[in-house]
Design a protein around this motif. Structure first.
Motif, PDB file in Angstrom:
ATOM      1  N   LYS A  70      71.034 -47.727  37.483  1.00 38.88           N
ATOM      2  CA  LYS A  70      71.868 -47.080  36.481  1.00 38.88           C
ATOM      3  C   LYS A  70      73.201 -46.553  37.013  1.00 38.88           C
ATOM      4  CE  LYS A  70      68.120 -45.920  33.299  1.00 38.88           C
ATOM      5  NZ  LYS A  70      67.350 -44.855  32.612  1.00 38.88           N
ATOM      6  N   GLN A  74      78.683 -48.777  34.650  1.00 41.38           N
ATOM      7  CA  GLN A  74      79.841 -47.992  34.238  1.00 41.38           C
ATOM      8  C   GLN A  74      80.642 -48.747  33.187  1.00 41.38           C
ATOM      9  OE1 GLN A  74      80.179 -44.908  35.366  1.00 41.38           O
ATOM     10  NE2 GLN A  74      78.414 -45.110  36.745  1.00 41.38           N
ATOM     11  N   THR A  94      70.281 -50.060  27.934  1.00 39.30           N
ATOM     12  CA  THR A  94      71.176 -49.205  28.718  1.00 39.30           C
ATOM     13  C   THR A  94      72.405 -49.981  29.176  1.00 39.30           C
ATOM     14  OG1 THR A  94      69.268 -47.942  29.516  1.00 39.30           O
ATOM     15  CG2 THR A  94      71.315 -47.710  30.750  1.00 39.30           C
ATOM     16  N   SER A  98      76.045 -48.829  28.070  1.00 38.38           N
ATOM     17  CA  SER A  98      76.875 -48.259  29.141  1.00 38.38           C
ATOM     18  C   SER A  98      78.063 -49.132  29.495  1.00 38.38           C
ATOM     19  CB  SER A  98      76.027 -48.044  30.409  1.00 38.38           C
ATOM     20  OG  SER A  98      74.923 -47.199  30.152  1.00 38.38           O
ATOM     21  N   CYS A  99      77.990 -50.423  29.164  1.00 40.57           N
ATOM     22  CA  CYS A  99      79.019 -51.371  29.616  1.00 40.57           C
ATOM     23  C   CYS A  99      79.581 -52.139  28.419  1.00 40.57           C
ATOM     24  CB  CYS A  99      78.427 -52.337  30.643  1.00 40.57           C
ATOM     25  SG  CYS A  99      77.532 -51.523  31.990  1.00 40.57           S
TER      26      CYS A  99
END
Length: 410
Positions: A70, A74, A94, A98-99
């Motif tokens: 994780k 980014q 995720t 997240s991206c």
């Protein structure tokens, strides 16, 4: 200014010697690649941020646990290259969240923890994704439904897909696309395709590959191999005339016959080809040196040529290739039989050739074998002075001697 890449071991050493410097370095990293045993360092980076990281590549490891990955997820991440580890579809959620700029995904062997439904849900949310490779270890995910979702994805530019594509699968995708958009236009933006397909499936797919410049296909037998091959060679240039890279590997129990005229037609219809490879269970015993002249004449940008199948090419084919494209060839594999002594004194040269594979060497009928082998090795060295790899498919005592003598010259 962001750094292109730093080795994982270097970062791990910083973690031990100067943690503050580690974060400073991580702040500017754009690429991070974990190879071999680098995955052991994941725990070292658990509190580190990688705000500029654009590309993450992870070699296969059981230590690629999702909670340890994780920190790398980014907002700037654009490429996630994953060769194996215990990640689940929850991790994909995720990754998606997240991206948001993620454009490229390669995924292999998630240890069976991702379902087709979970992967489809990920695809729906990963709206920036343009390049997708679903590898061999993801068979449980590569379902018909996933293929249809990819085939009807309007922004997809590159696809590597290992499920065998047949005519029925194309029909299913066409039906889905028609239901959604009143027209059966599959892969509208695709530039690169790596796939497995039956003869019939690939022929059905080709009309949708008009913009493709890179096509690699492993062709599976579907009962039409006796006539399907030349049909396919005719269909490829008609449907995909912009190809720069074409690799066809024939897979089956029995060799598939192809005609020299089919190969010449293929070359003449693909004037932009830089890399042409045909290999596997295929044979063209009537392919001779004069056909090579027509093939290379039709391909002015040719750099890489592999004709790895039974044929009747000889050293005269090398002469034809050298005269037409010798100055630009970097990689060459030609089966057939080659009497290298007949190249002595020729003006043929391959100055940038790095890899050369020949089908068989013709041994001398008389004379000292060792001396002839040394002479043949010098011919190879003179022919391609910058060669780094030389091999003969049909190995025998003479070929082994030539190889040994050539190795002594480099």
């Amino acid at each position: 200014m962001a750094e292109d890449r730093t080795s994982v071991s270097t970062l791990a050493l910083l973690a031990e010697q100067d943690p503050q410097q580690l974060q400073h370095r991580a702040n500017s990293l754009r690429s991070l690649e974990f190879i071999a045993d680098d995955s052991m360092y994941h725990g070292v980076f658990k509190d580190i941020k990688f705000p500029t990281l654009e590309r993450l590549a992870l070699d296969a490891s059981n230590q690629n646990e999702e909670h340890l990955l994780k920190p790398y997820l980014q907002p700037a991440l654009k490429a996630f290259i994953f060769y194996g580890g215990p990640i689940s579809e929850n991790f994909l959620v995720t990754l998606q969240e997240s991206c948001p700029q993620l454009e490229e995904l390669l995924i292999d062997n998630a240890r069976g923890k991702i379902t087709p439904e979970g992967f489809l849900h990920f695809l729906e949310g990963a709206t920036s994704l343009k390049r997708i490779a679903i590898m061999y270890g993801m068979d449980q995910v590569a379902t018909d439904e996933v293929f249809v979702a990819l085939a009807t994805r309007p922004s997809l530019q590159s696809l590597q897909f290992q499920q065998t594509i047949n005519g029925d699968l194309i029909s299913l995708a066409e039906s889905q696309q028609t239901n959604q958009h009143d027209e059966a236009q599959l892969f509208p933006c695709l530039d690169k395709l790596v796939c497995r397909a039956t003869f019939g499936g690939l022929v059905r797919l080709l009309p949708y590959l008009r913009q493709v410049t890179h096509l690699e296909a492993t062709i599976m037998s579907d009962g039409h191999t006796s006539t399907g091959s030349d049909t396919l060679l005719e269909a490829i240039p008609a449907s995909s005339p912009h190809l720069c890279i074409l690799k066809l590997e024939y897979s089956g129990v029995r060799p598939v016959p192809i005609s020299p005229s089919g190969l010449v037609h293929l070359a003449q219809g693909l004037p932009h080809i830089q890399q042409l490879e045909i290999s596997g269970q295929v044979r063209a015993p009537e392919l001779q040196d004069h056909h090579m002249s027509k093939i290379v004449e039709a391909l002015p940008d040719l750099r890489n040529l592999h004709l790895a199948f039974e044929c009747s090419l000889t050293e005269a084919a090398l002469i034809e290739l050298g005269h037409e494209r010798g100055s630009s060839m970097t990689d060459c594999e030609l089966w057939g039989s080659y009497a290298l002594r007949n190249l002595r004194g020729s003006d043929v040269s391959f100055p940038v050739l790095r890899d050369l594979v020949l089908g068989k060497l013709v041994p001398p009928a008389f004379g000292d074998t060792k001396s002839e082998a040394a002479s043949a090795a010098r011919v190879v060295k003179g022919l391609a002075p910058n060669l780094t790899s030389f091999d003969v498919v049909t190995g025998d005592a003479f070929a082994s001697l030539v190889d040994t003598c050539w190795a002594d010259l480099i």
